[in-house]
Design an enzyme around this catalytic site. Structure first.
Site, short mmCIF file in Angstrom:
data_model
loop_
_atom_site.label_atom_id
_atom_site.label_comp_id
_atom_site.label_asym_id
_atom_site.label_seq_id
_atom_site.Cartn_x
_atom_site.Cartn_y
_atom_site.Cartn_z
N ARG A 96 82.93 -16.08 7.99
CA ARG A 96 83.44 -15.64 9.27
C ARG A 96 82.46 -14.71 9.98
O ARG A 96 82.43 -14.63 11.19
CB ARG A 96 84.78 -14.92 9.04
CG ARG A 96 85.42 -14.41 10.29
CD ARG A 96 86.37 -13.28 9.97
NE ARG A 96 87.67 -13.74 9.53
CZ ARG A 96 88.52 -12.98 8.83
NH1 ARG A 96 88.16 -11.77 8.47
NH2 ARG A 96 89.69 -13.44 8.47
N TYR A 97 81.68 -13.97 9.19
CA TYR A 97 80.71 -13.02 9.75
C TYR A 97 79.31 -13.47 9.38
O TYR A 97 79.10 -14.01 8.29
CB TYR A 97 80.94 -11.62 9.17
CG TYR A 97 82.35 -11.08 9.32
CD1 TYR A 97 82.80 -10.61 10.55
CD2 TYR A 97 83.21 -11.04 8.23
CE1 TYR A 97 84.09 -10.10 10.67
CE2 TYR A 97 84.50 -10.53 8.35
CZ TYR A 97 84.93 -10.06 9.57
OH TYR A 97 86.20 -9.56 9.69
N ARG A 100 77.66 -12.11 5.80
CA ARG A 100 78.35 -12.16 4.51
C ARG A 100 79.29 -13.36 4.42
O ARG A 100 79.90 -13.74 5.42
CB ARG A 100 79.11 -10.87 4.24
CG ARG A 100 80.09 -10.44 5.33
CD ARG A 100 80.22 -8.91 5.32
NE ARG A 100 81.32 -8.37 6.10
CZ ARG A 100 81.27 -8.16 7.41
NH1 ARG A 100 80.21 -8.51 8.12
NH2 ARG A 100 82.30 -7.62 8.04
N CYS A 109 94.68 -15.84 -10.80
CA CYS A 109 94.66 -14.37 -10.87
C CYS A 109 95.30 -13.93 -12.18
O CYS A 109 96.04 -14.67 -12.81
CB CYS A 109 95.46 -13.74 -9.73
SG CYS A 109 94.67 -13.93 -8.13
N CYS A 113 100.78 -11.12 -7.06
CA CYS A 113 101.40 -10.12 -6.21
C CYS A 113 102.37 -10.83 -5.26
O CYS A 113 102.01 -11.85 -4.66
CB CYS A 113 100.34 -9.40 -5.39
SG CYS A 113 98.94 -8.88 -6.41
N CYS A 116 100.96 -11.40 -1.74
CA CYS A 116 99.58 -11.88 -1.67
C CYS A 116 99.28 -12.58 -0.35
O CYS A 116 100.01 -13.46 0.08
CB CYS A 116 99.32 -12.85 -2.81
SG CYS A 116 97.70 -13.63 -2.70
N ARG A 118 96.95 -14.62 0.19
CA ARG A 118 96.55 -16.02 -0.02
C ARG A 118 97.56 -16.74 -0.91
O ARG A 118 97.21 -17.66 -1.64
CB ARG A 118 95.15 -16.10 -0.66
CG ARG A 118 94.04 -15.59 0.25
CD ARG A 118 92.68 -16.21 -0.11
NE ARG A 118 91.70 -15.74 0.84
CZ ARG A 118 90.83 -14.75 0.59
NH1 ARG A 118 90.77 -14.19 -0.59
NH2 ARG A 118 89.98 -14.35 1.52
N ASP A 277 99.45 -8.33 5.95
CA ASP A 277 99.25 -9.55 6.75
C ASP A 277 100.58 -10.27 6.97
O ASP A 277 101.55 -10.05 6.26
CB ASP A 277 98.26 -10.48 6.02
CG ASP A 277 96.87 -9.88 5.96
OD1 ASP A 277 96.41 -9.36 6.98
OD2 ASP A 277 96.24 -9.94 4.88
N ASP A 314 93.71 -7.18 9.77
CA ASP A 314 93.02 -8.47 9.81
C ASP A 314 93.75 -9.29 10.87
O ASP A 314 94.92 -9.64 10.70
CB ASP A 314 93.07 -9.15 8.43
CG ASP A 314 91.83 -9.97 8.16
OD1 ASP A 314 91.31 -10.57 9.12
OD2 ASP A 314 91.39 -10.02 7.00
N LYS A 321 88.46 -8.47 10.97
CA LYS A 321 89.10 -7.20 10.61
C LYS A 321 88.66 -6.10 11.57
O LYS A 321 87.48 -6.01 11.90
CB LYS A 321 88.67 -6.78 9.20
CG LYS A 321 89.17 -7.68 8.09
CD LYS A 321 88.72 -7.13 6.73
CE LYS A 321 89.18 -7.97 5.57
NZ LYS A 321 88.54 -9.30 5.50
C1 LIG Z 1 87.55 -9.44 4.63
C2 LIG Z 1 86.50 -10.43 4.77
C3 LIG Z 1 85.15 -10.07 4.59
C4 LIG Z 1 84.72 -8.68 4.19
O1 LIG Z 1 84.87 -7.80 5.24
P1 LIG Z 1 84.31 -6.31 5.11
O2 LIG Z 1 84.80 -5.66 6.35
O3 LIG Z 1 82.84 -6.41 5.00
O4 LIG Z 1 84.92 -5.73 3.86
C5 LIG Z 1 84.19 -11.04 4.77
N1 LIG Z 1 84.52 -12.29 5.12
C6 LIG Z 1 85.81 -12.65 5.32
C7 LIG Z 1 86.10 -14.07 5.72
C8 LIG Z 1 86.85 -11.74 5.15
O5 LIG Z 1 88.11 -12.12 5.32
S1 SF4 Z 2 96.68 -10.14 -3.77
FE1 SF4 Z 2 96.66 -12.35 -4.24
S2 SF4 Z 2 94.51 -12.80 -4.71
FE2 SF4 Z 2 94.76 -10.57 -4.90
S3 SF4 Z 2 95.30 -10.20 -7.08
FE3 SF4 Z 2 97.23 -10.38 -5.95
S4 SF4 Z 2 97.78 -12.54 -6.20
FE4 SF4 Z 2 95.59 -12.41 -6.66
#
Ligand SMILES: *Cc1c(COP(=O)(O)O)cnc(C)c1O
Ligand code: SF4
Length: 351
Positions: A96-97, A100, A109, A113, A116, A118, A277, A314, A321
């Site tokens: 996305r960025y 990184r 996992c 959670c 979560c 995801r 989220d 986010d 974010k």
């Molecule tokens: C959260 C996230 C990151 C990391 O973001 P930082 O602000 O650097 O911690 C990088 N890529 C994606 C797609 C993310 O969701």
């Molecule tokens: S938030 Fe989701 S990805 Fe993170 S540890 Fe919990 S279950 Fe796993």
């Protein structure tokens, strides 16, 4: 099943939670079955030990014990709350960025959670990237010199067998433009026994390896976690923390202050406090932005700067974010500023 073995295995089925006395008496079995069918369950023995109070109000239990309220879906909730899919050019990568990428080697996992972000992907099938898929993901990173940092997330990368992790770290570290490898994990706190000398050796390489530990309540951190976290810092891995602001778990200045002070005492820098989220079936955890800003305002001033995380939103849909306040500066019509101090008094700052 004797008491000893039940103390040492991960709770994965509704029956396991019932046997451990974690389901409320009179819980609707059919509805809980539906929750378990939709979203994976796992609570590690280490964390089960950290549950002190009634499961309905204990800050650890609330995060892991299935709840019929997970079946209530608010119309604003999304299957892909932070737009991962939109930014995924190939399996296992979210980009996305520019500087990184996320590399998601597994959807498994150590614990699941209930909130979560995801949860639609993490858990079911506990899928791990196959070798050719991992090769393609690494080739994607190799081909893009702008990628300065690779963030291993998932799922939880630290559930992988150490030899597999070691091979992956070695390949990433060999890419000249990758200077930083960041690992997001809940393992050091929830299954600290996995932080073995072999695992620490797997993370050792000539590039910087950082770890962001997911932890939401001070009660999660037991003596075994304290030892594992210390071993990681002693192995030269800088530790940061990320927490999710969750109703009933940590939605007060006192709860967060206790957590952030404890983390700093363990040589962990609080990094992000995530606004929850818009995840399917999590409205019972949701706190408003106003409440989150008010909590952050209470922390500012009373709590050391090194213990202050950034409060982060986010943006739904994958826009990224951003820090979400509170704001202390207001622009005035003449180009000067009104500034609020930590006690709430306002001051004037020249333009
Ligand atoms: C959260 C996230 C990151 C990391 O973001 P930082 O602000 O650097 O911690 C990088 N890529 C994606 C797609 C993310 O969701
Ligand atoms: S938030 Fe989701 S990805 Fe993170 S540890 Fe919990 S279950 Fe796993």
């Amino acid at each position: 099943m004797n008491a000893d073995s039940s103390n040492n295995r991960t709770l994965r089925r509704l029956d396991d939670f019932a046997e451990a006395g974690l389901l409320p008496p009179g819980a609707d079995a059919a509805k809980l079955g539906e929750v378990a069918r939709q979203f994976s369950l796992a609570l590690s023995p280490e964390l089960a030990k950290r549950i002190g109070g009634s499961p309905c109000s204990d800050p650890v239990a609330l995060q892991f014990v299935p709840d019929v309220r997970e079946l209530t879906v608010d119309f604003r909730e999304l299957a892909d709350p932070i737009g991962d899919d939109f930014h995924s050019p190939l399996k296992g990568i979210v980009h996305r960025y520019p500087d990184r990428v996320l590399l998601k080697p597994t959807h498994s996992c150590a614990v699941y959670c209930r909130f979560c972000f995801r949860r639609e992907k993490v858990g079911p099938g506990e899928e791990t990237l196959r070798d050719p898929e991992l090769d393609a993901a690494i080739a994607y990173i190799e081909a893009r010199p702008a990628i300065w940092e690779v963030i291993l997330t998932g799922g939880d990368p630290l559930v992988l067998p150490p030899p597999r992790l070691a091979a992956m770290i070695r390949r990433l570290a060999a890419i000249p433009h990758v200077e930083v490898i960041r690992i997001h994990s809940r393992v050091p706190v929830v299954t600290p026994e996995r932080i073995t000398p072999e695992l620490l050796q797997a993370l050792r390489c000539h590039k910087a390896v950082w770890c962001v530990v997911h932890v939401n309540a001070v009660a999660e951190i037991g003596p075994a976690a304290v030892s594992s976290l210390a071993a990681m810092v002693d192995a030269g891995i800088p530790l940061l923390s990320q927490s999710v602001l969750l109703k009933g778990v940590n939605d007060s200045a006192a709860a967060l202050e206790a957590l952030f002070r404890r983390l700093c005492g363990l040589r962990i820098k609080p990094y992000y406090l995530h606004h929850p989220d818009l995840v399917r079936g999590t409205s019972h955890f949701r706190v408003s932005l106003e409440q989150g800003q008010e909590i952050m305002r209470q922390l500012r001033g009373d709590l050391s700067g090194i213990a202050q995380p950034t409060y982060i939103l986010d943006i739904p849909g994958g826009a990224g974010k951003v820090p979400c306040g509170p704001a202390y500066l207001r622009p005035l019509a003449d180009g000067s500023w009104e500034v609020e101090d930590p006690s709430g008094k306002t001051h004037h700052y020249p333009g």
